[in-house]
Motif scaffolding. Sequence first.
Motif, mmCIF file in Angstrom:
data_model
loop_
_atom_site.group_PDB
_atom_site.id
_atom_site.type_symbol
_atom_site.label_atom_id
_atom_site.label_comp_id
_atom_site.label_asym_id
_atom_site.label_seq_id
_atom_site.Cartn_x
_atom_site.Cartn_y
_atom_site.Cartn_z
ATOM 1 N N GLY A 16 0.811 -1.217 0.000
ATOM 2 C CA GLY A 16 0.000 0.000 0.000
ATOM 3 C C GLY A 16 0.840 1.260 0.000
ATOM 4 O O GLY A 16 0.549 2.217 -0.740
ATOM 5 N N THR A 17 1.901 1.282 0.808
ATOM 6 C CA THR A 17 2.729 2.492 0.841
ATOM 7 C C THR A 17 3.502 2.664 -0.462
ATOM 8 O O THR A 17 3.713 3.788 -0.923
ATOM 9 C CB THR A 17 3.706 2.452 2.035
ATOM 10 N N GLY A 18 3.900 1.547 -1.089
ATOM 11 C CA GLY A 18 4.562 1.641 -2.383
ATOM 12 C C GLY A 18 3.651 2.247 -3.441
ATOM 13 O O GLY A 18 4.083 3.037 -4.289
ATOM 14 N N ILE A 19 2.376 1.880 -3.387
ATOM 15 C CA ILE A 19 1.413 2.431 -4.344
ATOM 16 C C ILE A 19 1.168 3.902 -4.062
ATOM 17 O O ILE A 19 1.144 4.739 -4.984
ATOM 18 C CB ILE A 19 0.101 1.627 -4.283
ATOM 19 N N ALA A 20 0.977 4.256 -2.779
ATOM 20 C CA ALA A 20 0.749 5.657 -2.425
ATOM 21 C C ALA A 20 1.924 6.531 -2.854
ATOM 22 O O ALA A 20 1.735 7.647 -3.371
ATOM 23 C CB ALA A 20 0.509 5.777 -0.925
ATOM 24 N N TYR A 21 3.126 6.042 -2.641
ATOM 25 C CA TYR A 21 4.325 6.788 -3.052
ATOM 26 C C TYR A 21 4.278 7.101 -4.549
ATOM 27 O O TYR A 21 4.481 8.253 -4.964
ATOM 28 C CB TYR A 21 5.578 5.982 -2.711
ATOM 29 N N HIS A 22 4.040 6.093 -5.360
ATOM 30 C CA HIS A 22 4.139 6.299 -6.807
ATOM 31 C C HIS A 22 2.954 7.079 -7.373
ATOM 32 O O HIS A 22 3.120 7.827 -8.347
ATOM 33 C CB HIS A 22 4.303 4.948 -7.513
ATOM 34 N N LEU A 23 1.774 6.930 -6.793
ATOM 35 C CA LEU A 23 0.650 7.753 -7.234
ATOM 36 C C LEU A 23 0.902 9.217 -6.895
ATOM 37 O O LEU A 23 0.635 10.114 -7.711
ATOM 38 C CB LEU A 23 -0.649 7.269 -6.585
ATOM 39 N N ALA A 24 1.393 9.463 -5.694
ATOM 40 C CA ALA A 24 1.693 10.842 -5.320
ATOM 41 C C ALA A 24 2.799 11.420 -6.187
ATOM 42 O O ALA A 24 2.733 12.574 -6.625
ATOM 43 C CB ALA A 24 2.081 10.902 -3.843
ATOM 44 N N LYS A 25 3.818 10.621 -6.460
ATOM 45 C CA LYS A 25 4.910 11.093 -7.313
ATOM 46 C C LYS A 25 4.414 11.404 -8.715
ATOM 47 O O LYS A 25 4.947 12.305 -9.385
ATOM 48 C CB LYS A 25 6.018 10.042 -7.362
#
Length: 833
Positions: A16-25
Amino acid sequence: MKTHVKALVVGGGAVGTGIAYHLAKAGWDTMLIERDELTSGSTWHAAGLLPLFNMSYATTHIHKYSVDFYKSLEAETGLNAGFSVCGNLRMAQTDARMDEYMLYSSVAETAGVYHEFLTPAQIKDRWPLVRTDDLKGALFHPQDGYINPADVTQAMAKGARQHGATIERKIQVDGYQWTGSEWIVSCTRMVEKGGNLVPSDDKFEIRAEHVVTATGNHAQRTARLLGIKIPAIPVEHQYIVTEPDPALQKWRAAGNPEHPVLRDADAKWYVREERGGWILGPYERNAPARFLYDVPESFRADLFQLDLERIEEEYMSMIHRIPTSEEVGLKDDFNGPICYTPDGNPLVGPAPGLRNMWLAEGFSFGITAAGGTGYYLAQLMTQGEAEIDMASLDPKRYGAWMTTEYAARKNEECYEHVFILHHPDEEREACRPLRTAPAYDRQIALGAQMGQVNGWERPNYYGPLDAPADFDHNSRSFRRGAWWQYAEAEAKAVRETCGIIDASAFTKHLVRGPGATAFLDHFTCNKLPKVGRINLTYALTEAGTTRTEYTIVRLKDDEYYLISAGAWTDYDADYLKKAIEDFRAEGGDYVDCHDITTQWGVYALAGPNARAILNEIVKDANPDTVLSNKRFPWLSYRDIELGMCPVRAIRVAYTGELGWELHYPVEFGRYLWDLLMKAGEKHGLKPVGARAQNWLRMEKSYRAFGTELGRDATPAEAGLDRFIDLSKEFRGKQAMLDTGIRAKCVTLLIDGPSDTDPWGKEALLKDGEKVGRLTSGGWSVAFGKQIGMGYVPPELAEVGTKLKVKIQLKEWDAVVTEDSPYDPTNAVIRKDG
């Protein structure tokens, strides 16, 4: 707290945090919510291994991205992710295991993953604590190792915040509602009470245009809230930590490097160093599935009771491999839930039947996959497609027929198979037979050796009925298995007499209504056929790549019968139905669409004697001409009667021979099989399995969805220009034209080893440099040599170009041949009679 975001990620583990990181980026306004604390699911007790080794092209790319990405996190966030780049040593006790590693070497080479092969002597020289006298060798990845799961998760979380994401903890999702433009997510604030996490009275809503679920062990609850099926169910995974090993401590005190992560695949375990001792992680038999329906409210960062008896064999084999570990005691133990899916690959992509709902569930190697999943899923969401084909991970590869019991039993089997040899021709036995075509018992009686696709049993080949007692139909090989000689005989029968293939697993849809023609004309890239005719065509993604291959049969002016790959029924159904919804929303007329896969069976009859066999039984006033080219031309369909069975006959053959596909109402299946087999006796009719069919279709350069055709290449790049009508507008047309030709699909004839055929995973080389990869491979009975299909740069796609194929670490001559090297003018398939 925000109550409206572009993207809401549900689940605060590593994925989940990996996905949040890349969506935000990527610039999306992103929020992540977690019902407990970050890493409180399986992340907290994960061993943190980062294995690059994987036979899947897509998963290898995901793992490679993660390994590279994690190394960059400290520079970006200031947080050390705890990455120990000690390498990963996969040891082999058998020649078969070395064959597996040699095949993987080609997959790794196509994905740019560095690796080395080591001899037992080299292993012993580098790591003298490891016993090597019974090893054949090893595959070594010096660039990976292991990482601290909590540290890497927190580093990604900080990076996500730096890119603008919001992260909220102690929030539980209780419901999802789609309004037509956004999701309303019903939430409850969770509070601590007596050591448990319980719902409070604080209830609220979050609105999001897109939602991603990364709920790990809670996937079954997520499935219920969404009204879908998700075959992600945890299985117990144990690992133990030993007390310090004096020999290891002495080794490190002398200034020697940390041991790589050791994997004795034939003993079914991994071992790595841990504070002067060892961590042993086995993949034993009989590990049970847990949480089939829900995770208990009281289960937080908890564990199950250890079952040492279950892992005794693996523990003893660790002592055998690292003799100094025999004298050390056990310091700690872990037995926690790790999510699995029936094939071991995660579920990443759009949720079935839902808009803007994305799944990232079922990660058995979640730490390894977290960064790469975030990267490629963010591409899917923000750009429409990823740079690699993600279809093999799509959640819709499992259909609505799948049950909880099926998923649990297959997930247990998948866990047990983590270190079992992954032969390309493997067929796993759990939950089989399940879905069977009408003639299943007849085929078994004829020696059929079954495989399965989408739950369907289908013959792979027909073995001898008089086989000796020691003949093992289940023997597998990375070379030519026991089945090879029988598949070769079947392929020859199709070319010389006639074969019958049960193709009932084909996906079939009926599309009809006043808007059907206009819809399909825009949905697919080829001209639509006239009534009574068929066409091969493709549905494209918005990125212009190939989403689905269809054979379209036009039954009436506004009624069409669509045939597509049997492995992708729900995948195709979902895309069709959503496209129809879009068409109607844009003002199109009514279109009716039904999945009728299970209502119609299919027998493919192909070979020089196909017409003679049908003439034995077809009922017509003039039986000698009803199947002639004049009355029944190639690429047409007719409703005919075969004895007492009504048949929708289609003049086409995936093998490239004279032939028909005979689509029949499923209840007539056994009757029609018996009728055809009897009529074919004097004409050399032979039952044929999927493996021979696969070889034959390559002799005709027929592309297959999931291999040559996918979401990383356009139909033009696949060499399908004759099936693209540029005079009309169709979905993805401009994107396809804008993409141009980055690579080209070619057919190659190969002078390979005498005991091995390519599997479609091998690297293509020119002057020692990788220039492309095979997507399919096998044996050609027409040319008496190996054959393959794959992609190369356009300048290397010319007929006659000489390349090399890497098989078993050696380079073998290959030459680009003309498309459809067998019968390039289609004279055989058009043969009159």
